[in-house]
Design a protein around this motif. Structure first.
Motif, PDB file in Angstrom:
ATOM      1  N   TYR A  95     -26.393 -63.134 -22.218  1.00 16.19           N
ATOM      2  CA  TYR A  95     -27.334 -64.239 -22.352  1.00 16.19           C
ATOM      3  C   TYR A  95     -26.861 -65.261 -23.388  1.00 16.19           C
ATOM      4  CZ  TYR A  95     -31.607 -66.883 -22.971  1.00 16.19           C
ATOM      5  OH  TYR A  95     -32.518 -67.908 -23.035  1.00 16.19           O
ATOM      6  N   SER A  96     -26.321 -64.777 -24.503  1.00 11.99           N
ATOM      7  CA  SER A  96     -25.889 -65.720 -25.544  1.00 11.99           C
ATOM      8  C   SER A  96     -24.616 -66.474 -25.152  1.00 11.99           C
ATOM      9  CB  SER A  96     -25.683 -64.984 -26.870  1.00 11.99           C
ATOM     10  OG  SER A  96     -24.631 -64.049 -26.746  1.00 11.99           O
ATOM     11  N   ASN A  97     -23.805 -65.914 -24.245  1.00  9.97           N
ATOM     12  CA  ASN A  97     -22.582 -66.587 -23.796  1.00  9.97           C
ATOM     13  C   ASN A  97     -22.685 -67.083 -22.357  1.00  9.97           C
ATOM     14  OD1 ASN A  97     -20.974 -66.172 -26.180  1.00  9.97           O
ATOM     15  ND2 ASN A  97     -20.920 -64.006 -25.617  1.00  9.97           N
ATOM     16  N   ARG A  98     -23.892 -67.314 -21.870  1.00  8.41           N
ATOM     17  CA  ARG A  98     -24.091 -67.673 -20.472  1.00  8.41           C
ATOM     18  C   ARG A  98     -23.428 -68.995 -20.095  1.00  8.41           C
ATOM     19  NH1 ARG A  98     -28.638 -68.722 -23.178  1.00  8.41           N
ATOM     20  NH2 ARG A  98     -29.646 -70.737 -22.927  1.00  8.41           N
ATOM     21  N   LYS A  99     -23.370 -69.942 -21.041  1.00  5.47           N
ATOM     22  CA  LYS A  99     -22.754 -71.231 -20.727  1.00  5.47           C
ATOM     23  C   LYS A  99     -21.270 -71.082 -20.437  1.00  5.47           C
ATOM     24  CE  LYS A  99     -25.068 -75.235 -22.647  1.00  5.47           C
ATOM     25  NZ  LYS A  99     -25.449 -76.030 -21.590  1.00  5.47           N
ATOM     26  N   SER A 100     -20.568 -70.407 -21.318  1.00  2.12           N
ATOM     27  CA  SER A 100     -19.119 -70.293 -21.144  1.00  2.12           C
ATOM     28  C   SER A 100     -18.733 -69.253 -20.104  1.00  2.12           C
ATOM     29  CB  SER A 100     -18.451 -69.980 -22.479  1.00  2.12           C
ATOM     30  OG  SER A 100     -18.902 -68.746 -22.978  1.00  2.12           O
ATOM     31  N   TRP A 101     -19.561 -68.246 -19.875  1.00  4.52           N
ATOM     32  CA  TRP A 101     -19.208 -67.181 -18.942  1.00  4.52           C
ATOM     33  C   TRP A 101     -19.720 -67.432 -17.526  1.00  4.52           C
ATOM     34  CZ3 TRP A 101     -20.447 -62.118 -22.108  1.00  4.52           C
ATOM     35  CH2 TRP A 101     -19.537 -62.012 -23.165  1.00  4.52           C
ATOM     36  N   ILE A 102     -20.833 -68.157 -17.397  1.00  2.00           N
ATOM     37  CA  ILE A 102     -21.452 -68.312 -16.073  1.00  2.00           C
ATOM     38  C   ILE A 102     -21.528 -69.773 -15.639  1.00  2.00           C
ATOM     39  CG2 ILE A 102     -23.549 -67.902 -14.728  1.00  2.00           C
ATOM     40  CD1 ILE A 102     -24.041 -65.475 -16.588  1.00  2.00           C
ATOM     41  N   GLY A 108     -17.506 -75.580 -12.327  1.00  2.00           N
ATOM     42  CA  GLY A 108     -16.134 -75.911 -11.934  1.00  2.00           C
ATOM     43  C   GLY A 108     -15.853 -75.548 -10.489  1.00  2.00           C
ATOM     44  N   PHE A 109     -16.328 -74.390 -10.046  1.00  2.00           N
ATOM     45  CA  PHE A 109     -16.127 -73.970  -8.659  1.00  2.00           C
ATOM     46  C   PHE A 109     -16.805 -74.938  -7.701  1.00  2.00           C
ATOM     47  CE2 PHE A 109     -17.922 -71.616  -5.029  1.00  2.00           C
ATOM     48  CZ  PHE A 109     -16.740 -71.311  -4.363  1.00  2.00           C
ATOM     49  N   LEU A 110     -18.065 -75.281  -7.972  1.00  2.00           N
ATOM     50  CA  LEU A 110     -18.792 -76.187  -7.089  1.00  2.00           C
ATOM     51  C   LEU A 110     -18.196 -77.589  -7.102  1.00  2.00           C
ATOM     52  CD1 LEU A 110     -22.461 -75.043  -7.726  1.00  2.00           C
ATOM     53  CD2 LEU A 110     -21.048 -74.603  -5.712  1.00  2.00           C
ATOM     54  N   ALA A 111     -17.776 -78.059  -8.278  1.00  2.00           N
ATOM     55  CA  ALA A 111     -17.150 -79.374  -8.353  1.00  2.00           C
ATOM     56  C   ALA A 111     -15.842 -79.387  -7.580  1.00  2.00           C
ATOM     57  CB  ALA A 111     -16.905 -79.755  -9.809  1.00  2.00           C
ATOM     58  N   HIS A 112     -15.063 -78.331  -7.726  1.00  2.00           N
ATOM     59  CA  HIS A 112     -13.797 -78.261  -6.986  1.00  2.00           C
ATOM     60  C   HIS A 112     -14.057 -78.198  -5.486  1.00  2.00           C
ATOM     61  CE1 HIS A 112      -9.669 -77.266  -6.020  1.00  2.00           C
ATOM     62  NE2 HIS A 112     -10.109 -76.222  -5.341  1.00  2.00           N
ATOM     63  N   LEU A 113     -15.079 -77.473  -5.084  1.00  2.00           N
ATOM     64  CA  LEU A 113     -15.380 -77.312  -3.671  1.00  2.00           C
ATOM     65  C   LEU A 113     -15.872 -78.613  -3.047  1.00  2.00           C
ATOM     66  CD1 LEU A 113     -15.659 -75.321  -1.280  1.00  2.00           C
ATOM     67  CD2 LEU A 113     -17.990 -74.931  -2.054  1.00  2.00           C
ATOM     68  N   PHE A 114     -16.833 -79.273  -3.685  1.00  2.00           N
ATOM     69  CA  PHE A 114     -17.454 -80.440  -3.070  1.00  2.00           C
ATOM     70  C   PHE A 114     -16.781 -81.761  -3.434  1.00  2.00           C
ATOM     71  CE2 PHE A 114     -20.950 -77.426  -2.601  1.00  2.00           C
ATOM     72  CZ  PHE A 114     -21.215 -77.610  -1.270  1.00  2.00           C
ATOM     73  N   LEU A 115     -16.071 -81.822  -4.535  1.00  2.00           N
ATOM     74  CA  LEU A 115     -15.448 -83.087  -4.944  1.00  2.00           C
ATOM     75  C   LEU A 115     -13.938 -83.062  -4.801  1.00  2.00           C
ATOM     76  CD1 LEU A 115     -17.555 -83.750  -8.152  1.00  2.00           C
ATOM     77  CD2 LEU A 115     -17.948 -84.614  -5.855  1.00  2.00           C
ATOM     78  N   GLU A 116     -13.395 -82.076  -4.124  1.00  2.00           N
ATOM     79  CA  GLU A 116     -11.947 -81.898  -4.000  1.00  2.00           C
ATOM     80  C   GLU A 116     -11.291 -83.135  -3.390  1.00  2.00           C
ATOM     81  OE1 GLU A 116      -8.971 -78.624  -1.993  1.00  2.00           O
ATOM     82  OE2 GLU A 116     -11.081 -78.644  -1.481  1.00  2.00           O
ATOM     83  N   ASP A 117     -11.807 -83.621  -2.266  1.00  2.00           N
ATOM     84  CA  ASP A 117     -11.215 -84.772  -1.601  1.00  2.00           C
ATOM     85  C   ASP A 117     -11.395 -86.039  -2.419  1.00  2.00           C
ATOM     86  OD1 ASP A 117     -10.504 -83.115   0.497  1.00  2.00           O
ATOM     87  OD2 ASP A 117     -12.352 -83.519   1.604  1.00  2.00           O
ATOM     88  N   SER A 118     -12.550 -86.175  -3.063  1.00  2.00           N
ATOM     89  CA  SER A 118     -12.789 -87.361  -3.892  1.00  2.00           C
ATOM     90  C   SER A 118     -11.830 -87.407  -5.068  1.00  2.00           C
ATOM     91  CB  SER A 118     -14.222 -87.369  -4.413  1.00  2.00           C
ATOM     92  OG  SER A 118     -15.132 -87.381  -3.351  1.00  2.00           O
ATOM     93  N   LEU A 119     -11.590 -86.242  -5.682  1.00  2.00           N
ATOM     94  CA  LEU A 119     -10.673 -86.190  -6.813  1.00  2.00           C
ATOM     95  C   LEU A 119      -9.251 -86.493  -6.370  1.00  2.00           C
ATOM     96  CD1 LEU A 119     -12.053 -83.040  -8.668  1.00  2.00           C
ATOM     97  CD2 LEU A 119     -12.324 -85.429  -9.324  1.00  2.00           C
ATOM     98  N   LYS A 120      -8.839 -85.991  -5.207  1.00  2.00           N
ATOM     99  CA  LYS A 120      -7.500 -86.276  -4.702  1.00  2.00           C
ATOM    100  C   LYS A 120      -7.326 -87.760  -4.442  1.00  2.00           C
ATOM    101  CE  LYS A 120      -6.471 -81.877  -2.503  1.00  2.00           C
ATOM    102  NZ  LYS A 120      -6.263 -81.190  -1.211  1.00  2.00           N
TER     103      LYS A 120
END
Length: 133
Positions: A95-102, A108-120
């Motif tokens: 719980y105390s490390n939820r930001k960095s661990w979860i 990052g996973f969702l951004a990579h998944l949905f914004l992959e083409d936009s970033l390229k």
């Protein structure tokens, strides 16, 4: 007069091509969304299955540790209390490390998944030399 008929025909062809282009772009967008959502659902299903298997493994390991501790300590209640205290401590750490661990890896996973083409596309545009300078 013949020239204006040709212009009208050219404009008609242009409008037809623009409509077709918009239809193809829409279809491409829909296919891309389906592809990305299928990746997301597959990751969620895999995560759920692995989570359930891990829960079962942790449950059985916990029972094994509690049984071993009860033979060492001579009290089953104390052994289970030690196991529960360990899980409470582990829960507080998560719980105390939820930001960095979860949150950060999930974002990052969702951004990579949905914004992959936009970033390229933005990387390609930024790497091209600016011809207006």
């Amino acid at each position: 007069m013949f020239s204006s008929d040709r212009n009208i025909e050219t404009i008609s062809q242009l409008i037809t091509e623009i409509k077709r282009y918009v239809e193809l772009r829409t279809e491409s967008f829909e296919i891309d969304i389906v592809r990305k959502l299928s990746k997301l659902v597959a990751a969620l299903v895999l995560g759920a299955v692995l989570f359930m298997l891990a829960c079962l493994a942790v449950l059985f390991v916990s029972m094994m540790v509690a049984a071993a501790l009860s033979t060492i300590l001579g009290s089953q209640a104390v052994a289970y209390a030690i196991v529960v205290a360990f899980y409470l401590l582990l829960g507080i750490m998560v719980y105390s490390n939820r930001k960095s661990w979860i949150e950060t890896p999930l974002t990052g996973f969702l951004a990579h998944l949905f914004l992959e083409d936009s970033l390229k596309n933005s990387d390609i545009k930024q790497s091209e030399p600016n011809s207006k300078l």
